[in-house]
Scaffold this active site. Structure first.
Site, PDB file in Angstrom:
ATOM      1  N   GLN A   1      45.724 -26.920   0.757  1.00 50.89           N
ATOM      2  CA  GLN A   1      45.583 -27.189   2.186  1.00 50.89           C
ATOM      3  C   GLN A   1      46.110 -28.596   2.484  1.00 50.89           C
ATOM      4  OE1 GLN A   1      44.558 -25.085   4.642  1.00 50.89           O
ATOM      5  NE2 GLN A   1      45.120 -26.699   6.075  1.00 50.89           N
TER       6      GLN A   1
ATOM      7  N   ASP B   1      52.509 -20.094  -0.604  1.00 46.90           N
ATOM      8  CA  ASP B   1      52.612 -20.800   0.676  1.00 46.90           C
ATOM      9  C   ASP B   1      54.028 -21.317   0.916  1.00 46.90           C
ATOM     10  OD1 ASP B   1      51.416 -21.644   3.053  1.00 46.90           O
ATOM     11  OD2 ASP B   1      50.834 -23.593   2.247  1.00 46.90           O
TER      12      ASP B   1
ATOM     13  N   LYS C   1      40.960 -18.591   5.969  1.00 48.85           N
ATOM     14  CA  LYS C   1      41.873 -17.959   5.018  1.00 48.85           C
ATOM     15  C   LYS C   1      41.104 -17.204   3.946  1.00 48.85           C
ATOM     16  CE  LYS C   1      45.472 -21.348   5.935  1.00 48.85           C
ATOM     17  NZ  LYS C   1      46.060 -22.646   5.563  1.00 48.85           N
TER      18      LYS C   1
END
Length: 287
Positions: A102, A125, A58
């Protein structure tokens, strides 16, 4: 949708590349106009090899899109309170425009509490309750990235969802549940299935659109795919295997995503596009 003998592949790699190129163009325009570069902060708890790889990927894609990345690596022993403090500080930092935690973060951490420490305007996200509410009510906000990628694929291939029966196999908070809300907003009739669903095969056979997002290899049998259906496989298991029996499903579906190269690349592309969106909103409003 008409029956076919070999489904067309939905090319997530190509579409993702175009989305990232557009994000890069917009990031450059923002930098020229404001003097600030869009910034994505990634937070990783522990050193799980898969998570380390995902975060590295990413960050690499961010750089290619003209997005600065700030990485915060925390030890596996990090507590919920410590993680919440870290995410709160990033939320308050005007130099950070998007935040990615994450996941998974470890069983000792309250993941929901951690997600809720992310300011909604930086939740690129799409993991907070605020973002889920916005998705559910078709309000402005950031979508969960994999569901957002799925919807962009459906739009790219001009799949008319109105009146179609969509079966979502999976009910996670960041994939199954939100993708159902996004499908519903496009006038699909949505059925959620999960680990306790009885007679899954019968429900899949009725589906015009199947979204497989449960994390179990080849759970969705090809023989259960309705002729002419659209199949989106969001699963990724060992050996490049999805949640759908691809070879068999391809002989019945009209459109299908491969694994890899289908839904996966779209997730990161949407993340980067939403980071640029967040930067534009924050810099233009002065927040």
């Amino acid at each position: 949708m008409s029956p076919t003998t070999t489904a067309r592949l939905m090319d997530g790699t190509g579409l993702a590349r175009r989305i990232v190129e557009d994000a890069a163009t917009r990031a450059a325009e923002i930098s020229t106009r404001t003097g600030a570069t869009p910034c994505l902060a990634t937070v990783l708890v522990g050193d799980d090899p898969a998570s380390v790889t995902y975060v590295r990927m990413k960050r690499s894609r961010s750089a290619k899109a003209g997005i600065t990345s700030r990485h915060i690596a925390l030890p596996a022993t990090t507590s919920t309170a410590e993680l919440v403090d870290t995410l709160g500080a990033l939320s308050d930092d005007p130099g950070v425009h998007g935040i990615l935690l994450q996941h998974p973060v470890g069983p000792h951490i309250d993941e929901r509490a951690a997600f809720e420490a992310i300011a909604p305007q930086k939740d690129v996200d799409g993991v907070t309750l605020s973002s889920f509410a916005a998705m559910s009510f078709s309000l402005p906000g950031f979508v969960s990235c994999t569901p957002g990628g799925i919807m962009r694929l459906l739009a790219e291939y001009r799949v008319d969802l109105a009146g179609k029966h969509a079966v979502v196999v999976g009910r996670s908070a960041i994939l199954g549940k939100p993708v159902g809300m996004l499908l519903l907003a496009q006038d699909a009739t949505v059925t959620y299935c999960h680990s306790r669903t009885r007679n899954l095969s019968a429900l899949v056979r009725e589906a015009d659109v199947v979204v497989a997002a449960v994390g179990r290899p080849r759970l969705v049998r090809g023989e259960d795919i309705k002729p002419g259906a659209v199949v989106l496989d969001a699963g990724y298991n060992a050996g490049n295997v999805g949640d759908v029996d691809f070879d068999a499903a391809r002989t019945r579906a009209e459109l299908i995503t491969p694994v890899p190269g289908g839904v996966g690349p779209m997730t990161i592309a949407v993340l980067l596009a939403q980071t640029v969106d967040a930067a534009a909103q924050q810099l233009d409003s002065g927040s």
